[in-house]
Design an enzyme around this catalytic site. Structure first.
Site, PDB file in Angstrom:
ATOM      1  N   ARG B 253       0.858  -1.189   0.000  1.00 60.43           N
ATOM      2  CA  ARG B 253       0.000   0.000   0.000  1.00 60.43           C
ATOM      3  C   ARG B 253       0.890   1.234   0.000  1.00 60.43           C
ATOM      4  O   ARG B 253       1.466   1.593   1.026  1.00 60.43           O
ATOM      5  CB  ARG B 253      -0.864  -0.053   1.270  1.00 60.43           C
ATOM      6  CG  ARG B 253      -2.058   0.873   1.270  1.00 60.43           C
ATOM      7  CD  ARG B 253      -2.658   0.980   2.663  1.00 60.43           C
ATOM      8  NE  ARG B 253      -1.797   1.790   3.497  1.00 60.43           N
ATOM      9  CZ  ARG B 253      -1.678   1.675   4.817  1.00 60.43           C
ATOM     10  NH1 ARG B 253      -2.348   0.772   5.479  1.00 60.43           N
ATOM     11  NH2 ARG B 253      -0.872   2.471   5.483  1.00 60.43           N
ATOM     12  N   HIS B 257      -3.571   4.424   4.736  1.00 62.98           N
ATOM     13  CA  HIS B 257      -4.706   3.496   4.754  1.00 62.98           C
ATOM     14  C   HIS B 257      -5.912   4.140   4.077  1.00 62.98           C
ATOM     15  O   HIS B 257      -6.613   3.517   3.297  1.00 62.98           O
ATOM     16  CB  HIS B 257      -5.054   3.124   6.198  1.00 62.98           C
ATOM     17  CG  HIS B 257      -6.363   2.420   6.312  1.00 62.98           C
ATOM     18  ND1 HIS B 257      -6.534   1.119   5.912  1.00 62.98           N
ATOM     19  CD2 HIS B 257      -7.586   2.849   6.715  1.00 62.98           C
ATOM     20  CE1 HIS B 257      -7.807   0.775   6.086  1.00 62.98           C
ATOM     21  NE2 HIS B 257      -8.464   1.814   6.568  1.00 62.98           N
ATOM     22  N   TYR B 266       3.904   5.426  11.559  1.00 70.61           N
ATOM     23  CA  TYR B 266       4.260   4.034  11.852  1.00 70.61           C
ATOM     24  C   TYR B 266       5.174   3.373  10.817  1.00 70.61           C
ATOM     25  O   TYR B 266       5.499   2.207  10.933  1.00 70.61           O
ATOM     26  CB  TYR B 266       2.993   3.192  12.047  1.00 70.61           C
ATOM     27  CG  TYR B 266       1.993   3.298  10.907  1.00 70.61           C
ATOM     28  CD1 TYR B 266       2.145   2.544   9.754  1.00 70.61           C
ATOM     29  CD2 TYR B 266       0.905   4.166  11.001  1.00 70.61           C
ATOM     30  CE1 TYR B 266       1.243   2.642   8.717  1.00 70.61           C
ATOM     31  CE2 TYR B 266      -0.012   4.279   9.952  1.00 70.61           C
ATOM     32  CZ  TYR B 266       0.166   3.519   8.815  1.00 70.61           C
ATOM     33  OH  TYR B 266      -0.735   3.629   7.791  1.00 70.61           O
TER      34      TYR B 266
HETATM   35  C1  LIG Z   1     -14.585  -5.511  12.297  1.00 72.85           C
HETATM   36  C2  LIG Z   1     -13.774  -4.281  12.016  1.00 72.85           C
HETATM   37  N1  LIG Z   1     -12.845  -3.892  12.901  1.00 72.85           N
HETATM   38  C3  LIG Z   1     -12.115  -2.784  12.690  1.00 72.85           C
HETATM   39  C4  LIG Z   1     -12.303  -2.038  11.576  1.00 72.85           C
HETATM   40  C5  LIG Z   1     -11.493  -0.769  11.335  1.00 72.85           C
HETATM   41  N2  LIG Z   1     -10.605  -0.980  10.185  1.00 72.85           N
HETATM   42  C6  LIG Z   1     -10.933  -0.523   8.976  1.00 72.85           C
HETATM   43  S1  LIG Z   1      -9.860  -0.997   7.825  1.00 72.85           S
HETATM   44  C7  LIG Z   1      -8.892  -1.807   8.951  1.00 72.85           C
HETATM   45  C8  LIG Z   1      -7.660  -2.510   8.498  1.00 72.85           C
HETATM   46  C9  LIG Z   1      -7.943  -3.514   7.424  1.00 72.85           C
HETATM   47  O1  LIG Z   1      -6.752  -4.054   6.965  1.00 72.85           O
HETATM   48  P1  LIG Z   1      -6.687  -5.135   5.818  1.00 72.85           P
HETATM   49  O2  LIG Z   1      -7.733  -6.171   6.025  1.00 72.85           O
HETATM   50  O3  LIG Z   1      -5.306  -5.603   5.730  1.00 72.85           O
HETATM   51  O4  LIG Z   1      -7.108  -4.333   4.509  1.00 72.85           O
HETATM   52  P2  LIG Z   1      -6.388  -3.067   3.848  1.00 72.85           P
HETATM   53  O5  LIG Z   1      -7.054  -1.851   4.428  1.00 72.85           O
HETATM   54  O6  LIG Z   1      -4.950  -3.124   4.149  1.00 72.85           O
HETATM   55  O7  LIG Z   1      -6.686  -3.151   2.412  1.00 72.85           O
HETATM   56  C10 LIG Z   1      -9.433  -1.672  10.223  1.00 72.85           C
HETATM   57  C11 LIG Z   1      -8.834  -2.194  11.444  1.00 72.85           C
HETATM   58  C12 LIG Z   1     -13.294  -2.476  10.675  1.00 72.85           C
HETATM   59  N3  LIG Z   1     -13.556  -1.796   9.554  1.00 72.85           N
HETATM   60  N4  LIG Z   1     -14.006  -3.594  10.916  1.00 72.85           N
END
Ligand SMILES: Cc1ncc(C[n+]2csc(CCOP(=O)(O)OP(=O)(O)O)c2C)c(N)n1
Lengths: 324, 360
Positions: B253, B257, B266
């Protein structure tokens, strides 16, 4: 004393609790280096180390479930659920486990833990970053539910919640995380659970609110005063167990009441408050109870200000109730 | 797996043999997605839209997988895959209208930006809670199988999602019922701030698929040819009755985020710089230039065309009125019950709010 917003006051409460008691642990997603997506835990990993500030994998079941285990085995975990909307994967752990350990072990075991979570609308977050699920937890026997509205109460209530022997869900009004500032003692102190606060006294209508909507209720009360209606505003602070005495004596005085909350109306906490106050103050009532709440729909994005029970909807409710 | 080398040559033993026209279309789609991302990020910074979650650096993983699925195969997105939707011909104007939550937004201003949906393009509705879509994809694949349809389902999710309950339930059901589904795991190195190696103790997320009996492989997700080839093989397996496949798309990425994030808190710039060199756009461009199908001038022209396309869409979106207030109350149930009809009337006849919400 330092002037602090809610985020800083909650951080100060966590820091003081961790300094006082080595058993206090933090768990949550992104709470380490990043300091949480709202920066509440900023600097805490640095001060207390990564074995007391657990920057966990993405699992609310994991966070809440292991926190329960830690609490059963002598620690005082404080979990952060990034948004209240994401608490549901941990719901089973809260409702079937944390809430029921004391009862199912005849009081031998209990779960002294806190789950902190930002809740509510007003940050343009749409249906998954805006929910107010407090009623689900109030409905669950065994859980305590706290929702501060200002920095002073937030720190004091949080420190008290961490010392409490029962599981506490601590809802943080993210809409006002940075909007309100006030003087907060740097040292530890407590605001007892279970005590509401009359933040504006008045004779004609009682208006009950909590969290971010307290400010809307207060501003609506000021507007109503300009139109000759004298409103008493009560900040619940702890939603459950409820400070029933403060509410009943206010309604006995005013004979009229309006409940304000962001959550959808049906089976929202307002429903229970209406029932309790009607049961206890029926003979004092001069007008039917009124609820000003979120609508019974998922939380929207574009029209969130029409969804929220903001002052523009509270004022007419106060005036109509007063003139009923 | 690794096919498209940094110098633009291909590994001939693995080359899936896409035509040069196909390769140029893939490249153009990747650039267009990047340009849209860039513009949306700026709009958010200017306060003109509420939020954006982009895919900078992950375009090969997203668009390469979409291209390997057949157009009638459902895509079940996480939230970072609008490039796949645009690849399928979703009108850019509709996407930008969604970003504004205006009257042209197909989801009527109900969802956060980047949480869109198009039944017509077989792209399921984005949900913010992590991992919840993965079992839906398995169920849709089970339904396709039961109904005898020549279909499979491709579901995207991140490295973080592999920690969710729903991920594990989905893997297990997919393997037990031999569902024709492709698990497309975009391992972009981070779940917000948490590095993938602290998310899961096994170094390869594909092992989490294998543990459930789902054949799994890990490929270079910045190599559009490797992505295409592995996903196409998964489609073949699914449609021939061989059940699910797990493809770990190893990528990075490059951006935050989302627009709410500041990744400097970080991770270091040097790490990001290293990955910039592995930018999937660069590699594919090197290849098509090598074959004289692309040039510096064509690149500049294409970018300019994409930019003016976005600019026009943004202008139209800003001129379009907000989503209808009354729409707040529709689609909760098939028919609005008495209480919603009553609340709708209360809301529409009631006082209007003033002012606008701001970020906390
Ligand atoms: C159940 C839940 N917990 C926390 C969040 C907050 N949150 C949004 S995106 C994220 C990280 C997701 O990471 P990943 O699955 O690796 O996908 P990426 O964003 O890197 O594409 C978090 C913790 C959420 N959306 N849903």
């Amino acid at each position: 004393m330092t002037s602090m917003n809610l985020v800083q006051a909650i951080r100060s409460g966590l820091r003081e609790a961790m300094r006082q008691d080595d058993d206090v642990m933090l768990l949550g997603e992104d709470i380490g280096k990043l300091g949480g997506v709202f920066r509440v835990t900023q600097g805490l990993e640095e001060e207390f180390g990564a074995d007391r500030v657990l920057d966990t994998p993405l699992s609310e079941t994991g966070i809440i479930g292991t926190a329960i285990g830690m609490a059963l085995h002598g620690l005082r975990p404080v979990s952060e659920i990034q948004f209240a909307d994401f608490i549901y994967p941990g719901f089973d752990q809260l409702v079937n486990e944390a809430a029921k350990y004391r009862y199912r072990t005849a009081g031998e075991l209990h779960v002294p833990m806190v789950v902190r979570t930002p809740y509510g609308g007003g940050i343009r977050g749409g249906q998954y970053h805006s929910q107010s699920p407090e009623a689900l937890f109030i409905h669950t026997p065994g859980l305590k539910v706290v929702c501060p509205s200002n920095p002073y109460d937030a720190k004091g209530l949080l420190m008290e919640a961490i010392r409490d022997e029962d599981p506490v869900i601590f809802f943080e009004p993210k809409r006002v995380y940075r909007a309100v500032k006030m003087d907060v003692p740097d040292e530890p102190y407590a605001v007892p659970l279970g005590q509401a606060k009359v933040v504006r006294s008045g004779a004609q209508v009682t208006c009950v609110a909590w969290g971010a909507m307290l400010y809307e209720a207060f501003s609506a009360a000021e507007t109503a005063a300009g139109q000759g209606v004298d409103v008493e505003v009560i900040d619940l602070r702890t939603l459950w167990p409820l400070d029933i005495d403060t509410l009943v004596s206010s309604v006995e005085k005013t004979g009229r009441f309006v409940i304000v909350h962001e959550a959808p109306r049906t089976c929202g906490f307002g429903s229970e408050l209406v029932a309790l106050l009607t049961e206890r103050a029926f003979l004092h009532l001069e007008a039917p109870p009124v609820r000003v709440t979120g609508w019974d729909t998922p939380f929207p994005l574009t029209h969130e200000r029409e969804y929220l029970p903001l002052a523009h909807r509270i004022v007419p409710a106060l005036l109509e109730t007063a003139r009923y | 797996m690794h096919i498209n080398r940094a110098d633009g040559t291909l590994d001939p033993s693995l080359d899936p043999g896409l035509s040069i026209d196909q390769l140029v279309s893939l490249y153009k789609a990747m650039v267009r997605t990047r340009v849209v991302d860039d513009r949306l990020e700026r709009l958010q910074r200017q306060g003109r839209i509420a939020f954006h979650v982009g895919s900078m650096g992950e375009e090969a993983a997203i668009i390469g997988a979409a291209a390997a699925l057949r157009d009638h195969d459902w895509i079940v997105p996480c939230y970072r895959e609008v490039g796949a939707l645009l690849w399928r011909g979703y009108p850019l104007q509709r996407y930008i209208d969604h970003m504004y939550g205006n009257a042209g937004d197909p989801v009527r201003g109900r969802q956060m930006p980047d949480h869109t949906f198009s039944r017509e393009h077989r792209y399921l509705a984005v949900s913010a809670p992590i991992g919840t879509q993965i079992p839906h994809a398995v169920g849709m694949a089970m339904a396709a199988k039961k109904r005898g349809l020549d279909e499979c389902v491709g579901v995207f999710f991140g490295d973080g999602a592999t920690s969710s309950n729903d991920f594990h339930a989905a893997m297990n059901f997919a393997a037990v019922y031999q569902a024709p589904v492709l698990f497309l795991c975009r391992n972009n190195g981070y779940a917000i701030s948490l590095p993938a190696e602290r998310q899961t103790a096994v170094p390869r997320l594909s092992e989490k698929g294998a543990a459930y009996g789902v054949p799994a492989l890990r490929v270079d997700g910045n190599d559009v040819l490797a992505v295409w080839k592995s996903v196409r093989e998964g489609v073949r397996r699914a449609t021939e009755g061989d059940g699910p496949t797990f493809v770990e798309l190893a990528t990075y990425r490059l951006g935050g985020h989302s627009t709410s994030d500041d990744p400097r808190a970080y991770r270091g710039d040097d790490e990001v710089e290293r990955w910039r060199k592995a930018d999937p756009l660069r590699r594919l461009r090197a290849h098509i230039e090598r074959r004289d199908a692309w040039s510096e001038a064509m690149d500049a022209d294409w970018r300019a065309a994409c930019e003016s396309e976005v600019r026009e869409c943004v202008q139209r979106a800003e001129e379009t009125p907000a989503a209808e207030l009354g729409d707040l109350f529709t689609d909760v149930y098939a028919e609005p019950p008495w209480h919603l009809r009553e609340q709708r009337a209360q809301c529409l006849d009631g006082p209007r709010a003033e002012g606008e919400e701001h970020e906390p």
